[in-house]
Design an enzyme around this catalytic site. Structure first.
Site, PDB file in Angstrom:
ATOM      1  N   GLY A   1       0.817  -1.203   0.000  1.00 40.44           N
ATOM      2  CA  GLY A   1       0.000   0.000   0.000  1.00 40.44           C
ATOM      3  C   GLY A   1       0.850   1.252   0.000  1.00 40.44           C
ATOM      4  O   GLY A   1       0.510   2.256  -0.644  1.00 40.44           O
ATOM      5  N   THR A   2       1.957   1.215   0.735  1.00 34.87           N
ATOM      6  CA  THR A   2       2.865   2.358   0.757  1.00 34.87           C
ATOM      7  C   THR A   2       3.412   2.641  -0.632  1.00 34.87           C
ATOM      8  O   THR A   2       3.485   3.797  -1.077  1.00 34.87           O
ATOM      9  CB  THR A   2       4.017   2.098   1.744  1.00 34.87           C
ATOM     10  OG1 THR A   2       3.488   2.031   3.069  1.00 34.87           O
ATOM     11  CG2 THR A   2       5.063   3.199   1.677  1.00 34.87           C
TER      12      THR A   2
ATOM     13  N   GLN B   1      -7.707   1.881   5.112  1.00 28.74           N
ATOM     14  CA  GLN B   1      -8.486   1.432   6.266  1.00 28.74           C
ATOM     15  C   GLN B   1      -9.950   1.155   5.951  1.00 28.74           C
ATOM     16  O   GLN B   1     -10.609   0.406   6.661  1.00 28.74           O
ATOM     17  CB  GLN B   1      -8.411   2.478   7.390  1.00 28.74           C
ATOM     18  CG  GLN B   1      -7.059   2.556   8.071  1.00 28.74           C
ATOM     19  CD  GLN B   1      -6.707   1.284   8.821  1.00 28.74           C
ATOM     20  OE1 GLN B   1      -7.564   0.506   9.208  1.00 28.74           O
ATOM     21  NE2 GLN B   1      -5.416   1.059   9.015  1.00 28.74           N
TER      22      GLN B   1
ATOM     23  N   ALA C   1      -3.714  -4.740   0.878  1.00 29.04           N
ATOM     24  CA  ALA C   1      -4.474  -5.967   1.101  1.00 29.04           C
ATOM     25  C   ALA C   1      -4.444  -6.450   2.541  1.00 29.04           C
ATOM     26  O   ALA C   1      -5.426  -7.017   3.038  1.00 29.04           O
ATOM     27  CB  ALA C   1      -3.961  -7.069   0.172  1.00 29.04           C
ATOM     28  N   HIS C   2      -3.332  -6.266   3.252  1.00 29.29           N
ATOM     29  CA  HIS C   2      -3.264  -6.824   4.601  1.00 29.29           C
ATOM     30  C   HIS C   2      -4.160  -6.082   5.592  1.00 29.29           C
ATOM     31  O   HIS C   2      -4.365  -6.541   6.705  1.00 29.29           O
ATOM     32  CB  HIS C   2      -1.818  -6.864   5.107  1.00 29.29           C
ATOM     33  CG  HIS C   2      -1.253  -5.534   5.478  1.00 29.29           C
ATOM     34  ND1 HIS C   2      -0.721  -4.675   4.562  1.00 29.29           N
ATOM     35  CD2 HIS C   2      -1.123  -4.931   6.683  1.00 29.29           C
ATOM     36  CE1 HIS C   2      -0.278  -3.592   5.177  1.00 29.29           C
ATOM     37  NE2 HIS C   2      -0.517  -3.719   6.465  1.00 29.29           N
TER      38      HIS C   2
ATOM     39  N   CYS D   1       4.832   7.821  24.698  1.00 28.85           N
ATOM     40  CA  CYS D   1       5.423   6.920  25.694  1.00 28.85           C
ATOM     41  C   CYS D   1       5.753   5.551  25.105  1.00 28.85           C
ATOM     42  O   CYS D   1       6.416   4.739  25.737  1.00 28.85           O
ATOM     43  CB  CYS D   1       4.467   6.749  26.872  1.00 28.85           C
ATOM     44  SG  CYS D   1       3.889   8.283  27.593  1.00 28.85           S
TER      45      CYS D   1
END
Length: 462
Positions: A69-70, A177, A195-196, A320
């Protein structure tokens, strides 16, 4: 062990597993070849493209598969900017885009382009009018996610797409998403997904570029995937990705309604069970499976470790839990509490009993973390003879310590008195104002501290 981090990666869908195994036997050959095995592979690739295009809502010849996707985002941004370089070099994005979009923007800026970020409100949504106003002269491309990956807020894509069309600017939508839940509405120009995120195998992305959009692929040219995604196609993974997308879409209405009810339960019960919690993101215009909340006086890294020990896998945007010691850019842009941040994203099939057990476990886990950090009780009224101002030196101390130290001494000044917190932790810029809002105190402002870092001034009002 309940897995509550589907927004990072959804478990492999059974249909994806079946299609992957089957295509390992049938789809190993080169789909560009004319012999029997190549023709069989080509049929599988074409069928996968047709299925994916139908789910996206585009033509099959407008869609290519990418290694992630990136990579789809980077190829989409660079190709659209290059294709419209005669128009200008201005890129417009929302302040809460996925890091892949922001990184592409950084590369564009380093090459001499300009990048304009459209701010969001406290729910994480852009204002369509403000986005339209940012589409100034020389804008080559606009980017807007369909739904936020950290807080689940849905963006007004259809309205923004209409504004973009009105001034002739293509809109790239990051639908990673949301695509598993349904098509992206509106007249977008480019779309990227992974896809993931919907239960397909990792290593498959998709990029759709509408006909008529000026697009110039960057990098060395290749004969495959219309020259937009070089390299030999991972055909078994592509087939599994397309099959699982069709499968999750068929289940989306029923499963989405079921998960939304579970998320509504979490949104309602967490503030009742755990004191000093802020649930963030739009309560209505949101993804059905995702909820994010932040807990005052909590070390996010410890909180996630303790939840993991109780058997729950969750994520966080808190500084954090970050090696950079800065809150997520999404929480920063929203201006919400960042410390003790927890993102719960339920995969398909999540049992109601697992959500109930999470709600049973969470209060004790948060209380235990707060106890170890020495969180004070609510401040008592201070005698008028106490000093009218105090300074707390929290330089060099990570969240949530600056806020905890503030809470410890606010009762030592009279009503109207001030506490100045010295801090060099980026999270303090979000968390101290958020503490004031949650505790009914007045946040006066901030300035440079002589000792370094920033000085945050709080006035006691109650």
């Amino acid at each position: 062990m309940p897995y509550f981090d589907a927004a990072s990666a959804a478990p492999l869908h059974p249909v994806a597993r079946q299609a992957l195994l089957a295509s390992l036997d049938e789809g190993w050959a080169d789909p560009a070849r004319l012999y029997r095995e190549g023709r069989r592979a080509r049929l599988l690739l074409d069928a996968a493209r047709e299925a994916a295009a139908e789910a996206v809502g585009c033509r099959a010849d407008e869609l290519v598969f990418t290694p992630s996707g990136t990579r789809a985002v980077h190829a989409g941004v660079s190709g659209a900017l290059a294709g419209r370089r005669r128009v200008g070099n201005r890129l417009v994005v929302s302040a809460v885009e996925h890091s892949s979009v922001l990184h592409a923007g950084e590369v564009h800026a380093a090459a001499g382009g300009t990048v304009a970020e459209v701010p969001v409100d406290r729910s994480g949504a852009v204002d369509a009018g403000a986005f339209a106003a940012a589409l100034g002269e020389g804008t080559a491309l606009a980017c807007l996610q369909s739904a936020n990956h950290e807080v689940g807020t849905e963006q007004p894509v259809a309205e923004v797409a209409e504004a973009c069309r009105g001034v002739g600017v293509p809109l790239l939508v990051d639908a990673a998403q949301s695509l598993g839940w349904g098509p992206v509405e509106g007249g977008w120009s480019l779309l990227a997904a992974s896809a993931h995120k919907w239960g397909g195998p990792a290593g498959v992305g998709l990029l759709a570029v509408r006909k008529g959009v000026r697009f110039a692929p960057q990098g060395p040219s290749d004969e495959r995937e219309s020259g937009r995604a070089p390299g030999f196609e991972n055909l078994p993974a592509i087939v599994a990705a397309a099959a699982s997308l069709r499968a999750v879409r068929a289940e989306a209405a029923a499963e989405g309604a079921r998960l939304r009810a579970l998320v509504d339960r979490i949104r309602a019960r967490v503030p009742e069970l755990v004191p000093d919690v802020e649930v963030v993101g739009d309560p209505v215009r949101r993804l059905p499976h995702l909820v994010t909340f932040s807990c005052l006086y909590v070390d996010g890294e410890t909180l996630l470790h303790e939840l993991d020990r109780e058997g729950f896998s969750v994520s966080s945007g808190s500084s954090c839990t970050s090696s950079t010691l800065t809150p997520s850019h999404v929480l920063r842009a929203m201006g919400v509490l960042s410390e003790g941040n927890v993102r719960v994203s339920l995969p398909a099939g999540t049992a109601e009993e697992d959500v109930d057990r999470f709600l049973d476990v969470l209060p004790g886990v948060v209380a235990g973390v707060r106890e170890r950090l020495g969180v004070p009780a609510a401040p008592a009224a201070a005698p008028a003879a106490r000093p009218g101002s105090l300074v707390v030196d929290a330089l060099g101390r990570r969240c949530p310590i600056p806020v905890i130290e503030l809470a410890k001494v606010i009762g030592d000044v009279p009503v109207g008195g001030t506490v100045t917190v010295l801090a060099d932790d980026e999270a303090a810029r979000l968390d101290i104002p958020a503490w004031c809002a949650m505790r009914g105190q007045e946040y006066v402002g901030e300035e440079d501290a002589p000792e370094g870092g920033r000085a945050y001034v709080v006035r006691r009002t109650s």
